[in-house]
Write a protein that holds these residues in place. Structure first.
Motif, PDB file in Angstrom:
ATOM      1  N   VAL A 169       0.868  -1.180   0.000  1.00 13.99           N
ATOM      2  CA  VAL A 169       0.000   0.000   0.000  1.00 13.99           C
ATOM      3  C   VAL A 169       0.898   1.221   0.000  1.00 13.99           C
ATOM      4  N   TYR A 170       0.702   2.078  -0.989  1.00 14.55           N
ATOM      5  CA  TYR A 170       1.459   3.326  -1.051  1.00 14.55           C
ATOM      6  C   TYR A 170       0.627   4.439  -0.424  1.00 14.55           C
ATOM      7  N   GLN A 171       1.216   5.155   0.541  1.00 14.46           N
ATOM      8  CA  GLN A 171       0.567   6.293   1.197  1.00 14.46           C
ATOM      9  C   GLN A 171       1.165   7.572   0.631  1.00 14.46           C
ATOM     10  N   GLN A 172       0.389   8.268  -0.182  1.00 17.79           N
ATOM     11  CA  GLN A 172       0.907   9.463  -0.848  1.00 17.79           C
ATOM     12  C   GLN A 172       1.242  10.571   0.144  1.00 17.79           C
ATOM     13  N   LYS A 173       0.391  10.763   1.160  1.00 19.44           N
ATOM     14  CA  LYS A 173       0.612  11.837   2.128  1.00 19.44           C
ATOM     15  C   LYS A 173       1.983  11.728   2.799  1.00 19.44           C
ATOM     16  N   ASP A 174       2.347  10.514   3.216  1.00 17.54           N
ATOM     17  CA  ASP A 174       3.617  10.281   3.906  1.00 17.54           C
ATOM     18  C   ASP A 174       4.749   9.860   2.971  1.00 17.54           C
ATOM     19  N   ARG A 175       4.423   9.593   1.706  1.00 18.18           N
ATOM     20  CA  ARG A 175       5.376   9.038   0.739  1.00 18.18           C
ATOM     21  C   ARG A 175       6.060   7.793   1.307  1.00 18.18           C
ATOM     22  N   THR A 176       5.198   6.857   1.780  1.00 16.11           N
ATOM     23  CA  THR A 176       5.704   5.601   2.328  1.00 16.11           C
ATOM     24  C   THR A 176       5.020   4.425   1.640  1.00 16.11           C
ATOM     25  N   LEU A 177       5.729   3.326   1.608  1.00 17.42           N
ATOM     26  CA  LEU A 177       5.206   2.078   1.076  1.00 17.42           C
ATOM     27  C   LEU A 177       5.111   1.097   2.230  1.00 17.42           C
ATOM     28  N   THR A 178       3.900   0.643   2.518  1.00 20.29           N
ATOM     29  CA  THR A 178       3.710  -0.364   3.556  1.00 20.29           C
ATOM     30  C   THR A 178       3.713  -1.721   2.883  1.00 20.29           C
ATOM     31  N   VAL A 179       4.520  -2.627   3.426  1.00 21.11           N
ATOM     32  CA  VAL A 179       4.712  -3.951   2.854  1.00 21.11           C
ATOM     33  C   VAL A 179       4.259  -4.983   3.886  1.00 21.11           C
ATOM     34  N   ALA A 180       3.339  -5.848   3.487  1.00 24.77           N
ATOM     35  CA  ALA A 180       2.870  -6.917   4.375  1.00 24.77           C
ATOM     36  C   ALA A 180       3.540  -8.227   3.991  1.00 24.77           C
ATOM     37  N   THR A 181       3.903  -9.001   4.993  1.00 25.86           N
ATOM     38  CA  THR A 181       4.534 -10.301   4.757  1.00 25.86           C
ATOM     39  C   THR A 181       3.555 -11.407   5.101  1.00 25.86           C
ATOM     40  N   TYR A 182       3.941 -12.614   4.787  1.00 20.73           N
ATOM     41  CA  TYR A 182       3.157 -13.779   5.170  1.00 20.73           C
ATOM     42  C   TYR A 182       3.720 -14.297   6.485  1.00 20.73           C
ATOM     43  N   GLY A 183       3.176 -13.808   7.594  1.00 17.11           N
ATOM     44  CA  GLY A 183       3.558 -14.293   8.911  1.00 17.11           C
ATOM     45  C   GLY A 183       4.746 -13.628   9.571  1.00 17.11           C
ATOM     46  N   ARG A 184       5.303 -12.565   8.969  1.00 18.87           N
ATOM     47  CA  ARG A 184       6.465 -11.900   9.574  1.00 18.87           C
ATOM     48  C   ARG A 184       6.230 -10.411   9.778  1.00 18.87           C
ATOM     49  N   SER A 185       4.984  -9.996   9.913  1.00 20.13           N
ATOM     50  CA  SER A 185       4.626  -8.618  10.244  1.00 20.13           C
ATOM     51  C   SER A 185       4.536  -7.735   8.999  1.00 20.13           C
ATOM     52  N   MET A 186       4.425  -6.427   9.251  1.00 15.48           N
ATOM     53  CA  MET A 186       4.356  -5.426   8.194  1.00 15.48           C
ATOM     54  C   MET A 186       5.499  -4.443   8.407  1.00 15.48           C
ATOM     55  N   TYR A 187       5.932  -3.828   7.301  1.00 14.66           N
ATOM     56  CA  TYR A 187       7.046  -2.887   7.343  1.00 14.66           C
ATOM     57  C   TYR A 187       6.674  -1.670   6.525  1.00 14.66           C
ATOM     58  N   ARG A 188       7.237  -0.528   6.903  1.00 11.16           N
ATOM     59  CA  ARG A 188       7.009   0.710   6.175  1.00 11.16           C
ATOM     60  C   ARG A 188       8.336   1.217   5.638  1.00 11.16           C
ATOM     61  N   LEU A 189       8.358   1.477   4.320  1.00 11.30           N
ATOM     62  CA  LEU A 189       9.546   1.998   3.670  1.00 11.30           C
ATOM     63  C   LEU A 189       9.309   3.465   3.325  1.00 11.30           C
ATOM     64  N   SER A 190      10.207   4.346   3.718  1.00 15.98           N
ATOM     65  CA  SER A 190      10.122   5.757   3.318  1.00 15.98           C
ATOM     66  C   SER A 190      10.739   5.896   1.944  1.00 15.98           C
ATOM     67  N   LEU A 191      10.045   6.605   1.078  1.00 14.63           N
ATOM     68  CA  LEU A 191      10.522   6.757  -0.310  1.00 14.63           C
ATOM     69  C   LEU A 191      10.903   8.178  -0.601  1.00 14.63           C
TER      70      LEU A 191
END
Length: 191
Positions: A169-191
């Motif tokens: 999921v790309y969040q335009q307001k924050d310019r971040t990409l949220t990445v979901a894994t299969y069983g290892r949580s979610m992560y947010r990447l700043s772009l």
């Protein structure tokens, strides 16, 4: 919602009506309503079929997957934020390419993978609304980015764990990409 056909609700899920016949006899695995024109709705199936409507579900095409798409599960469909006819798909399985693009609403396809992406199932794709030629894909082998509509790709996984990445999921307001894994949580990447 979907089964072996596409369904629609107009009352927040209290009731559903079918807007397609049975598409190819397998489960619908991906649906996309184009941001640029909601009358364009695309559906992909478990056996790799690709179908579209350009009138909001009144009429549907036959299978448009052609010989370019590999006949494997379509895992995600994403449209260009400003052009409803430009559509990308990701495909599961191995032994073939995994990201494809059509600029004519699915009538013809091109391989956007170009052999630059790993031969692993790809599960998600996202376009940046503020930079529509920037595309992200998630796979069993990492997260990748293209800044030129899929012509070239780079690995942006950085220090993410070695796991399946199943959603983006790309969040335009924050310019971040949220990445979901299969069983290892979610992560947010700043772009």
């Amino acid at each position: 919602s979907a089964s072996s056909r596409v369904w629609k609700t107009s009352d927040d899920g209290a009731s559903w009506t079918p807007v397609s016949a049975v598409l190819d006899g397998t489960i619908v695995t991906a649906i996309e309503v184009a941001m640029a024109n909601s009358k364009y709705v695309y559906a992909g199936t478990e056996k790799g079929g690709f179908f579209r409507t350009t009138d909001g579900g009144t009429t549907w095409s036959g299978d448009l997957s052609s010989s370019i798409l590999p006949g494997m599960i379509i895992t995600r469909i994403e449209t260009h934020p400003k052009n409803a006819k430009t559509v990308y798909v990701t495909v599961g399985g191995t032994g073939h390419r995994h990201v494809f693009r059509s600029d004519d609403a699915g009538t013809t396809w091109s391989d956007t993978d170009g052999g630059q992406l790993p031969d692993s199932p790809h599960f998600a794709i996202a376009c940046r609304p503020d930079q529509p030629n920037t595309i992200f894909v998630a796979s069993s082998a990492g997260v990748f980015q293209s800044d030129d509509g899929g012509a070239t790709w780079g690995n942006i996984s950085g220090n993410l764990p070695n796991t399946m990445f199943v959603d983006l999921v790309y969040q335009q307001k924050d310019r971040t990409l949220t990445v979901a894994t299969y069983g290892r949580s979610m992560y947010r990447l700043s772009l």
